[in-house]
Write an enzyme that holds these catalytic residues in place. Structure first.
Site, PDB file in Angstrom:
ATOM      1  N   ASP A  81      -2.469  -7.626 -33.353  1.00 23.88           N
ATOM      2  CA  ASP A  81      -2.969  -8.941 -33.777  1.00 23.88           C
ATOM      3  C   ASP A  81      -3.971  -9.471 -32.745  1.00 23.88           C
ATOM      4  O   ASP A  81      -3.690  -9.444 -31.538  1.00 23.88           O
ATOM      5  CB  ASP A  81      -1.756  -9.883 -33.880  1.00 23.88           C
ATOM      6  CG  ASP A  81      -2.085 -11.210 -34.534  1.00 23.88           C
ATOM      7  OD1 ASP A  81      -3.016 -11.252 -35.364  1.00 23.88           O
ATOM      8  OD2 ASP A  81      -1.392 -12.202 -34.227  1.00 23.88           O
ATOM      9  N   ASP A 103     -10.867  -9.017 -32.815  1.00 20.96           N
ATOM     10  CA  ASP A 103     -11.243 -10.420 -32.982  1.00 20.96           C
ATOM     11  C   ASP A 103     -12.387 -10.748 -32.031  1.00 20.96           C
ATOM     12  O   ASP A 103     -12.173 -11.104 -30.876  1.00 20.96           O
ATOM     13  CB  ASP A 103     -10.041 -11.332 -32.725  1.00 20.96           C
ATOM     14  CG  ASP A 103     -10.414 -12.806 -32.921  1.00 20.96           C
ATOM     15  OD1 ASP A 103     -11.591 -13.089 -33.232  1.00 20.96           O
ATOM     16  OD2 ASP A 103      -9.523 -13.659 -32.767  1.00 20.96           O
ATOM     17  N   ASN A 253      -0.622 -14.234 -42.228  1.00 23.48           N
ATOM     18  CA  ASN A 253      -0.066 -14.149 -40.867  1.00 23.48           C
ATOM     19  C   ASN A 253       0.860 -15.316 -40.542  1.00 23.48           C
ATOM     20  O   ASN A 253       0.457 -16.478 -40.629  1.00 23.48           O
ATOM     21  CB  ASN A 253      -1.204 -14.181 -39.853  1.00 23.48           C
ATOM     22  CG  ASN A 253      -1.946 -12.872 -39.771  1.00 23.48           C
ATOM     23  OD1 ASN A 253      -1.822 -12.017 -40.642  1.00 23.48           O
ATOM     24  ND2 ASN A 253      -2.730 -12.717 -38.728  1.00 23.48           N
ATOM     25  N   ILE A 254       2.075 -14.967 -40.146  1.00 24.67           N
ATOM     26  CA  ILE A 254       3.061 -16.008 -39.836  1.00 24.67           C
ATOM     27  C   ILE A 254       3.741 -15.701 -38.501  1.00 24.67           C
ATOM     28  O   ILE A 254       4.389 -14.664 -38.350  1.00 24.67           O
ATOM     29  CB  ILE A 254       4.111 -16.093 -40.974  1.00 24.67           C
ATOM     30  CG1 ILE A 254       3.418 -16.505 -42.281  1.00 24.67           C
ATOM     31  CG2 ILE A 254       5.224 -17.084 -40.600  1.00 24.67           C
ATOM     32  CD1 ILE A 254       4.269 -16.391 -43.514  1.00 24.67           C
TER      33      ILE A 254
END
Ligand code: G3H
Ligand code: 13P
Ligand code: ZN
Length: 318
Positions: A81, A103, A253-254
């Protein structure tokens, strides 16, 4: 069974979204697998850079490998992530991750394209799929802190160009959500018009929604009643996930909501059992509650009950 996100997205596209859950420790890992198997859902285990360095980068990997043996029914992808370029290469080379996120969304467009392209090339050479990000979510991520005023919704025309030029496999879009429990004031409203415009330009292409925790008021109230001091604004209304899925969102996404469960269980446990100091009793409660939380999220995402249909179309990652 570890699979790529690409296969999971192909099955889900336009119908339901897959829960991508961040984990940091053993109890989350157990609860995560239990909850997904109970609700018969495919899922994505997310590991952030911070989670990798919390103990040792190999530790979560070992927990997940073992969970894969304990829960032979589970079907999931292992995903980095919010990776930077160096961490992406480390995960690609590890042979364990089936998917990485690069990212570079805080960089100018051209730099984001260049960095993402390099990561895509390295990842695809090893059968790893890549999520990239365009636009800026508000809130706090490990290497990016974005003020509300600087958050930028994804531009649909740029999204089309970005995907074509980088060859990424999915795209995280900024559509009005933000990371963390201290989300922006008021309710977050999803910009469905932006999603619609992106889907028109990129039909069939998997989109990702970050910052998707709901920060439920009941959870925050219980934490505060047990000694916490969390001033949480409202997050994403769970009833909106299915509409987002129809518009091409395949991954949701959590992280924050799971942390709230952890905080609530431990605060309440020690408030109610002040004489106790053992870590296992609240750990047991947490695993059960976290599993129930995951099963609930899968219901609202529409991924619950899809496990056997997914099994028929995926193969284990080599
Ligand atoms: O978006 C960020 C995720 O919630 C991961 O958080 O960097 O604190 O592990 P973290
Ligand atoms: P939340 O902070 O809303 O849980 O978002 C998590 C996330 O986007 C992880 O990448
Ligand atoms: Zn995120």
């Amino acid at each position: 069974m570890i699979v790529t996100t690409k296969e999971l997205f192909a099955h889900a596209y336009g119908r339901y979204a897959i829960g991508a859950y961040n984990i940091n420790n053993l109890e989350q890992c157990m609860g995560l697998f239990q909850g997904n198997v109970q609700s018969r859902a495919p899922f994505i285990v997310q590991i952030s850079k911070g989670a990798r360095s919390y103990t040792h980068k190999k530790m979560l990997e070992a927990l997940i490998r073992t969970a894969n043996e304990i829960f032979p029914d589970a079907i999931f992808a292992v995903h980095l992530d919010h990776g930077d370029e160096a961490t992406c290469y480390d995960c690609i080379d590890s042979g364990f991750y089936s998917s990485v996120m690069i990212d570079a969304s805080s960089e100018p467009f051209e730099t984001n394209v260049e960095i993402t392209k390099r990561v895509v090339e390295a990842a695809h050479a090893k059968g790893v799929v890549v999520e990239a990000e365009l636009g800026m979510l508000g809130g706090v991520e490990e290497h990016v802190s974005v003020a509300e005023a600087d958050a930028k919704l994804t531009d649909p025309a740029q999204a089309e160009e970005f995907v074509k030029r980088t060859g990424c496999d999915s795209l995280a879009c900024a559509i009005g959500t933000s990371h963390g429990a201290y989300k922006f004031s008021g309710t977050q409203s999803l910009h469905f018009e932006v999603l619609e415009a992106i889907q028109k330009r990129l039909p069939g292409f998997p989109l990702v929604m970050h910052g998707s925790s709901s920060v439920p008021k009941e959870e925050v109230d219980r934490i505060n009643a047990a000694g916490g001091q969390i001033k949480g604004a409202k997050g994403v209304d769970e009833s909106q996930f299915k509409r987002a899925a129809q518009l091409g969102v395949t991954k949701v996404n959590i992280d924050t909501d799971g942390r709230l469960v952890w905080c609530r269980v431990h605060r309440e446990y020690f408030r109610d059992h002040p004489e106790n100091f053992d870590l296992r009793p609240p750990g047991k409660v947490f695993m059960k509650e976290y599993a129930a939380f995951i099963a609930h999220k899968n219901e609202v995402l529409g991924s619950a009950g899809q496990l056997d249909a997914v099994r028929a179309v995926v193969k284990p990652r080599a």
